[in-house]
Design an enzyme around this catalytic site. Sequence first.
Site, short mmCIF file in Angstrom:
data_model
loop_
_atom_site.label_atom_id
_atom_site.label_comp_id
_atom_site.label_asym_id
_atom_site.label_seq_id
_atom_site.Cartn_x
_atom_site.Cartn_y
_atom_site.Cartn_z
N ILE A 174 0.84 -1.20 0.00
CA ILE A 174 0.00 0.00 0.00
C ILE A 174 0.87 1.25 0.00
O ILE A 174 0.63 2.20 -0.74
CB ILE A 174 -0.95 0.00 1.22
CG1 ILE A 174 -1.92 -1.19 1.15
CG2 ILE A 174 -1.75 1.31 1.28
CD1 ILE A 174 -2.82 -1.32 2.37
N THR A 198 9.10 -6.40 5.39
CA THR A 198 8.28 -6.93 4.30
C THR A 198 8.33 -6.04 3.06
O THR A 198 8.08 -6.50 1.95
CB THR A 198 6.80 -7.08 4.73
OG1 THR A 198 6.31 -5.82 5.20
CG2 THR A 198 6.66 -8.12 5.83
N GLY A 199 8.67 -4.77 3.23
CA GLY A 199 8.75 -3.86 2.09
C GLY A 199 10.02 -4.06 1.29
O GLY A 199 10.96 -4.74 1.72
N TYR A 203 -2.96 -9.64 16.77
CA TYR A 203 -2.84 -8.64 15.71
C TYR A 203 -4.00 -7.66 15.79
O TYR A 203 -3.81 -6.43 15.79
CB TYR A 203 -2.82 -9.30 14.33
CG TYR A 203 -2.96 -8.30 13.21
CD1 TYR A 203 -1.91 -7.46 12.87
CD2 TYR A 203 -4.16 -8.17 12.51
CE1 TYR A 203 -2.04 -6.50 11.86
CE2 TYR A 203 -4.31 -7.24 11.50
CZ TYR A 203 -3.25 -6.41 11.18
OH TYR A 203 -3.40 -5.47 10.18
N LYS A 257 -4.00 -3.52 16.76
CA LYS A 257 -4.53 -2.46 15.90
C LYS A 257 -5.60 -1.65 16.64
O LYS A 257 -5.70 -0.43 16.49
CB LYS A 257 -5.10 -3.05 14.61
CG LYS A 257 -4.09 -3.74 13.72
CD LYS A 257 -2.98 -2.81 13.27
CE LYS A 257 -3.37 -1.99 12.05
NZ LYS A 257 -2.22 -1.23 11.49
N VAL A 272 -7.35 -5.06 0.97
CA VAL A 272 -6.84 -4.28 -0.17
C VAL A 272 -6.10 -5.22 -1.11
O VAL A 272 -5.35 -6.10 -0.67
CB VAL A 272 -5.90 -3.17 0.32
CG1 VAL A 272 -5.47 -2.29 -0.85
CG2 VAL A 272 -6.58 -2.33 1.40
#
Length: 220
Positions: free
Chosen positions: A13, A36-37, A140, A144, A170
């Site tokens: 994203i 992870t990016g 998780y 959040k 997404v």
Amino acid sequence: MKKIAVTGGAGFIGSNLVERLLSHGHEVTVVDDLSTGLKSNLDLDKVTFHEISLTERDGLAKAVKGVDAIVHLGARGSVPRSLKNPIATHDVNATGTLNVLEAARSNGAHVIFSSSSSVYGRNGQLPKDESMWLSPLTPYAASKLAAEGYVQAYGAAYDVHVTLLRFFNVFGPRQDIHRKNPPLLNYLVREIKQGKQPVLHSTGEQARDYIHIDDVVKLI
């Protein structure tokens, strides 16, 4: 033109958002620990990049100093990872968000925070809306929701300008379909591309909401 920082900006994203922000002439700073990016998702000649974890409070504060807004997308994702190591998930998602908010408070920056539909948990009512009761079922989801609480508290207690978003599944370009325990749509795409028959549990008639990445970045 505004100075905008994007946490998690090298991810799926984040990198799509960075691309759009640059196309609108904004000055962009990316903060990402690359867990992870990917740097290859970014045009490093056009952004200021900091390889920093959200848990590094001082480094984070320096990286985003002077920005007008922080789009906070960085997180330790994956429900299975949170079940295996809930403390690491909390440190990044909850305490990391607190660090972002502290940096924003020092700068007078607007914070746009990306939460998750997972915060609804056992609430099975459909369709979902923002007024519904929340009941997270995993570390998780709890992390959040804790981060949401901090975002709202900083808006109320310190007059930090905040916007809170909850994303529902997404999908789009740069999404990693090969990672372990991928989201459902990623799994389906991966299996079909490899000529395999996806395994669908229960009746196969379940429904889920999806939103394309282009619509998400337009909203932000």
